[in-house]
Design an enzyme around this catalytic site. Structure first.
Site, short mmCIF file in Angstrom:
data_model
loop_
_atom_site.label_atom_id
_atom_site.label_comp_id
_atom_site.label_asym_id
_atom_site.label_seq_id
_atom_site.Cartn_x
_atom_site.Cartn_y
_atom_site.Cartn_z
N CYS A 65 5.40 3.66 -2.56
CA CYS A 65 5.54 3.02 -1.25
C CYS A 65 6.62 3.72 -0.42
O CYS A 65 7.71 3.97 -0.92
CB CYS A 65 5.86 1.54 -1.42
SG CYS A 65 5.96 0.67 0.15
N CYS A 69 12.83 -0.88 0.18
CA CYS A 69 13.29 -2.22 -0.24
C CYS A 69 14.11 -2.07 -1.53
O CYS A 69 13.57 -1.63 -2.56
CB CYS A 69 12.10 -3.13 -0.47
SG CYS A 69 10.93 -3.09 0.91
N CYS A 72 12.82 -3.08 -5.13
CA CYS A 72 11.42 -2.90 -5.53
C CYS A 72 11.16 -1.71 -6.44
O CYS A 72 11.56 -0.57 -6.14
CB CYS A 72 10.54 -2.80 -4.28
SG CYS A 72 8.78 -2.80 -4.70
N CYS A 109 -4.25 -13.38 -5.85
CA CYS A 109 -3.47 -12.67 -4.83
C CYS A 109 -3.48 -11.17 -5.11
O CYS A 109 -3.10 -10.74 -6.19
CB CYS A 109 -2.05 -13.21 -4.82
SG CYS A 109 -1.02 -12.39 -3.60
N CYS A 140 -5.75 -14.51 -1.54
CA CYS A 140 -4.48 -14.18 -0.90
C CYS A 140 -4.31 -12.67 -0.99
O CYS A 140 -4.77 -12.06 -1.96
CB CYS A 140 -3.32 -14.89 -1.62
SG CYS A 140 -1.69 -14.49 -0.92
N CYS A 200 1.90 -17.36 3.39
CA CYS A 200 2.68 -17.48 2.18
C CYS A 200 3.93 -16.66 2.47
O CYS A 200 3.84 -15.44 2.64
CB CYS A 200 1.89 -16.91 1.00
SG CYS A 200 2.88 -16.77 -0.51
N ARG A 272 6.78 -22.25 -4.63
CA ARG A 272 6.44 -21.59 -5.90
C ARG A 272 7.68 -20.99 -6.58
O ARG A 272 8.50 -20.34 -5.92
CB ARG A 272 5.42 -20.47 -5.62
CG ARG A 272 4.98 -19.71 -6.87
CD ARG A 272 3.92 -18.66 -6.57
NE ARG A 272 2.79 -19.24 -5.88
CZ ARG A 272 2.28 -18.74 -4.75
NH1 ARG A 272 2.77 -17.66 -4.21
NH2 ARG A 272 1.26 -19.35 -4.17
N1 SAM Z 1 4.31 -4.20 0.13
C1 SAM Z 1 4.10 -5.52 0.55
C2 SAM Z 1 5.32 -6.17 1.16
O1 SAM Z 1 6.42 -5.72 0.91
O2 SAM Z 1 5.15 -7.15 1.87
C3 SAM Z 1 3.55 -6.42 -0.53
C4 SAM Z 1 4.07 -6.33 -1.95
S1 SAM Z 1 5.78 -6.73 -2.19
C5 SAM Z 1 6.02 -6.17 -3.84
C6 SAM Z 1 5.80 -8.51 -2.22
C7 SAM Z 1 7.09 -9.23 -2.49
O3 SAM Z 1 7.42 -9.12 -3.86
C8 SAM Z 1 8.34 -8.76 -1.79
O4 SAM Z 1 8.42 -9.20 -0.47
C9 SAM Z 1 9.42 -9.41 -2.64
O5 SAM Z 1 9.72 -10.71 -2.16
C10 SAM Z 1 8.77 -9.51 -4.01
N2 SAM Z 1 9.42 -8.62 -4.96
C11 SAM Z 1 9.27 -7.29 -5.06
N3 SAM Z 1 10.03 -6.77 -6.03
C12 SAM Z 1 10.72 -7.82 -6.57
C13 SAM Z 1 11.68 -7.93 -7.62
N4 SAM Z 1 12.11 -6.87 -8.28
N5 SAM Z 1 12.15 -9.16 -7.92
C14 SAM Z 1 11.73 -10.24 -7.23
N6 SAM Z 1 10.82 -10.18 -6.23
C15 SAM Z 1 10.33 -8.98 -5.90
C1 DTB Z 2 5.96 -13.09 -4.03
O1 DTB Z 2 6.75 -13.75 -3.30
N1 DTB Z 2 6.23 -12.68 -5.25
C2 DTB Z 2 5.16 -11.91 -5.80
C3 DTB Z 2 4.08 -11.99 -4.69
N2 DTB Z 2 4.75 -12.69 -3.66
C4 DTB Z 2 3.47 -10.76 -4.20
C5 DTB Z 2 5.59 -10.55 -6.23
C6 DTB Z 2 6.71 -10.59 -7.25
C7 DTB Z 2 6.96 -9.19 -7.68
C8 DTB Z 2 7.97 -9.13 -8.80
C9 DTB Z 2 8.30 -7.76 -9.19
C10 DTB Z 2 7.19 -6.95 -9.75
O2 DTB Z 2 6.35 -7.45 -10.54
O3 DTB Z 2 7.16 -5.73 -9.45
FE1 SF4 Z 3 6.86 -1.29 -0.57
FE2 SF4 Z 3 7.95 -2.74 -2.51
FE3 SF4 Z 3 8.92 -2.86 -0.06
FE4 SF4 Z 3 6.50 -3.93 -0.57
S1 SF4 Z 3 8.45 -4.61 -1.41
S2 SF4 Z 3 7.07 -2.66 1.18
S3 SF4 Z 3 5.77 -2.50 -2.13
S4 SF4 Z 3 8.92 -1.04 -1.37
#
Ligand code: SAM
Ligand code: DTB
Ligand code: SF4
Length: 333
Positions: A65, A69, A72, A109, A140, A200, A272
């Site tokens: 990506c 963030c 992530c 989702c 979703c 959501c 959730r």
């Molecule tokens: N790329 C899209 C976005 O950022 O909206 C969708 C996928 S992103 C992984 C969805 C959500 O997962 C993020 O907004 C964040 O709240 C959650 N998330 C990602 N990595 C995480 C982590 N290491 N621990 C907890 N929540 C995480």
């Molecule tokens: C949300 O709030 N949490 C989910 C879903 N929406 C997409 C994602 C959690 C991701 C946790 C870290 C991972 O599995 O990479």
């Molecule tokens: Fe990309 Fe992860 Fe950020 Fe979603 S949360 S925009 S997958 S870097």
């Protein structure tokens, strides 16, 4: 600033959109048992507290990506060991959704590691959404930023919910993400609502933010024109190689406070326990449900990390005498 008390003359369980930040901060400052009691009372006004909404996630496009963030595993900016893969074929996604339904999921989702949805990917994404919907599951998706036209196209394909998190309070956001703005998140949420999709939207705790930032996130959600129908609270899964890989845990009681305040300020939202549940004891999860959480992710996997073992979740629901939500979620104010 004291939070309003039940004797203050208005019905605390009615959704409000005029919360002030000091009021939300005041809720966090309540004695723990008082806060949880108030949240539990409100929970009962809108929901059967023995029911849980059950969702399952699938990463339909993992890694690589362009966004940065700081939490992530899928950002191309950090060396996390998560490789980049292509968008899955619709048939493969639908097969996973069928398994999820058989395992008890009500909502499926689909998540993609994208900054934004590209029109070239729309036909494939639309095909997976309609296929999943045809199985009788709620659908979703979480695909990054979207235009109003794209949101309408996904709605037409059968999408019910769009997940797009604000993640933290507005003052802390640029400490965590620099490649997009809070306003861009809010703009996508507007497009989602205008297309008639349910939102959501929630965030993450444990990213080094202050309690004021956590209140700031909930204040933003509570003052949106429509409260999110689903409100995920993620406990940061620290990912080695990311800037937040060593972030200290926020602590169990603060996580429960976050759930309770979310329940109070967005009384009709389904709240959730999202990421982090696999590290929580049964009693911690029970406390979250008492404080107003009424949804979980199941199936063993989130995107790159895990949910509890499905057998443990089955035992948890049996022990707590809780069951999947049957009543239709009431319309959100
Ligand atoms: N790329 C899209 C976005 O950022 O909206 C969708 C996928 S992103 C992984 C969805 C959500 O997962 C993020 O907004 C964040 O709240 C959650 N998330 C990602 N990595 C995480 C982590 N290491 N621990 C907890 N929540 C995480
Ligand atoms: C949300 O709030 N949490 C989910 C879903 N929406 C997409 C994602 C959690 C991701 C946790 C870290 C991972 O599995 O990479
Ligand atoms: Fe990309 Fe992860 Fe950020 Fe979603 S949360 S925009 S997958 S870097």
């Amino acid at each position: 600033m004291n939070a309003p008390t039940p004797s203050s003359g208005f019905d605390l369980a009615q959704p409000r959109h005029d919360w002030t930040l000091p009021e939300v901060e005041g809720l966090f400052e309540l004695p723990f048992t008082e806060l949880v009691f108030r949240a539990a009372e409100i929970h009962r006004r809108w929901f059967d507290p023995t029911e849980l909404q059950i969702s399952q996630l699938l990463s339909v496009k993992t890694g690589g990506c362009p966004e940065d963030c700081g939490y992530c595993a899928q950002s191309a900016h950090f060396k996390t060991g998560v490789g980049a893969s292509k968008l899955m074929d619709a048939e493969a996604v639908i097969a996973k959704a069928r398994e999820a339904k058989a395992g008890g999921a009500q909502r499926f989702c689909m998540g993609a590691a994208w900054r934004d949805l590209k029109d070239r990917d729309l036909p494939k994404v639309a095909a997976m959404i309609s296929g999943v919907k045809a199985l009788g599951l709620e659908t979703c998706a979480t695909l990054g930023m979207m235009t109003p036209e794209q949101a309408k196209a996904l709605k037409d394909a059968g999408l019910d919910f769009y997940n797009h998190n604000l993640d933290t309070g507005p003052d802390y956001y640029d400490k965590v993400v620099t490649t997009r703005t809070y306003q861009e998140r809010l703009d996508t949420l507007s497009a989602v609502r205008d297309a008639g999709l349910s939102t959501c939207c929630g965030g993450i705790v444990g990213m080094g933010e202050t309690r004021r930032d956590r209140a700031g996130l909930l204040h933003q959600l509570a003052t949106l024109p429509v409260h999110p129908e689903s409100l995920p609270v993620n406990d940061l899964m620290p990912i080695a190689g990311t800037p937040l890989g060593e972030s200290p845990d926020v602590g169990e009681l603060e996580f429960v406070r976050m759930i309770a305040v979310a329940r109070i300020v967005c009384p009709k939202s389904v709240v959730r326990i999202a990421a982090g549940r696999d590290r929580m004891s049964k009693s911690m999860q029970a406390l979250c449900f008492l404080a107003g959480a009424n949804s979980i992710f199941v199936g063993g996997r989130l995107l790159t990390t895990n949910t509890p073992d499905p057998n443990d979740d089955e035992a948890l629901l049996a022990d707590l005498k809780m069951r999947p939500m049957t009543s239709k979620v009431s319309e959100t104010a």
